[in-house]
Design a protein around this motif. Sequence first.
Motif, PDB file in Angstrom:
ATOM      1  N   ASP A   1      83.376  73.291  77.812  1.00  0.00           N
ATOM      2  CA  ASP A   1      82.323  74.303  77.975  1.00  0.00           C
ATOM      3  C   ASP A   1      82.874  75.726  77.957  1.00  0.00           C
ATOM      4  O   ASP A   1      82.127  76.685  78.011  1.00  0.00           O
ATOM      5  N   PHE A   2      84.191  75.887  77.847  1.00  0.00           N
ATOM      6  CA  PHE A   2      84.776  77.212  77.671  1.00  0.00           C
ATOM      7  C   PHE A   2      84.579  77.711  76.243  1.00  0.00           C
ATOM      8  O   PHE A   2      84.735  78.886  75.978  1.00  0.00           O
ATOM      9  N   ASP A   3      84.279  76.839  75.329  1.00  0.00           N
ATOM     10  CA  ASP A   3      84.176  77.202  73.922  1.00  0.00           C
ATOM     11  C   ASP A   3      82.783  77.739  73.604  1.00  0.00           C
ATOM     12  O   ASP A   3      81.981  77.100  72.937  1.00  0.00           O
ATOM     13  N   THR A   4      82.501  78.947  74.128  1.00  0.00           N
ATOM     14  CA  THR A   4      81.244  79.624  73.839  1.00  0.00           C
ATOM     15  C   THR A   4      81.564  80.943  73.160  1.00  0.00           C
ATOM     16  O   THR A   4      82.701  81.446  73.238  1.00  0.00           O
ATOM     17  N   GLU A   5      80.586  81.519  72.518  1.00  0.00           N
ATOM     18  CA  GLU A   5      80.795  82.802  71.849  1.00  0.00           C
ATOM     19  C   GLU A   5      81.221  83.878  72.846  1.00  0.00           C
ATOM     20  O   GLU A   5      82.151  84.649  72.609  1.00  0.00           O
ATOM     21  N   LEU A   6      80.551  83.930  74.006  1.00  0.00           N
ATOM     22  CA  LEU A   6      80.871  84.947  75.010  1.00  0.00           C
ATOM     23  C   LEU A   6      82.256  84.709  75.606  1.00  0.00           C
ATOM     24  O   LEU A   6      83.005  85.665  75.844  1.00  0.00           O
ATOM     25  N   PHE A   7      82.626  83.448  75.849  1.00  0.00           N
ATOM     26  CA  PHE A   7      83.960  83.151  76.368  1.00  0.00           C
ATOM     27  C   PHE A   7      85.020  83.604  75.366  1.00  0.00           C
ATOM     28  O   PHE A   7      85.996  84.252  75.744  1.00  0.00           O
TER      29      PHE A   7
ATOM     30  N   THR B   1      85.989  85.322  82.501  1.00  0.00           N
ATOM     31  CA  THR B   1      86.241  85.562  81.080  1.00  0.00           C
ATOM     32  C   THR B   1      84.958  85.935  80.346  1.00  0.00           C
ATOM     33  O   THR B   1      84.946  86.872  79.542  1.00  0.00           O
ATOM     34  N   GLU B   2      83.876  85.223  80.624  1.00  0.00           N
ATOM     35  CA  GLU B   2      82.623  85.516  79.935  1.00  0.00           C
ATOM     36  C   GLU B   2      81.990  86.820  80.409  1.00  0.00           C
ATOM     37  O   GLU B   2      81.659  87.683  79.592  1.00  0.00           O
ATOM     38  N   TRP B   3      81.809  86.960  81.696  1.00  0.00           N
ATOM     39  CA  TRP B   3      81.022  88.084  82.196  1.00  0.00           C
ATOM     40  C   TRP B   3      81.828  89.353  82.425  1.00  0.00           C
ATOM     41  O   TRP B   3      81.406  90.432  82.033  1.00  0.00           O
TER      42      TRP B   3
END
Length: 136
Positions: free
Chosen positions: A6-12, A47-49
């Motif tokens: 679930d770390f593999d997001t665009e925002l991450f 990392t995301e926010w």
Amino acid sequence: MNTPADFDTELFNKGLAIRREVLGNAHVDRSLAAVDEFTAPIQKLVTEWCWGEIWGRPGLPRKTRSLMNLSMLAALNRPHEVKLHVRGALNNGVTREEIQEVLMQVAIYCGVPAALDSMRVCVETFREIDAAAAGE
């Protein structure tokens, strides 16, 4: 890097790139290598926010964000984060003199003890950086 799926997001991924540019690969790799079931949610959040959403906004240059971070972290008396963000600030073009001025401002508006602790951390960090540059 052994990170949850679930770390593999665009925002991450956006945040990860910015985090690496500011803090350096070595620090980010160490942080992510230490991820476990307990720490994964906070690493994802930061990392995301923090990096993807806030540091990725176009409204302020990274140098300004670094100066703001140093002042807030010094005011909160968070030496580990000050040390980390001193390195990031230097990577973002902040000078040692500008860091000194930030801490002088912190001393007046937030308290001398917080500024003194942060000054000690900065001096230690500068010595480490200088020693590494000299090949010691």
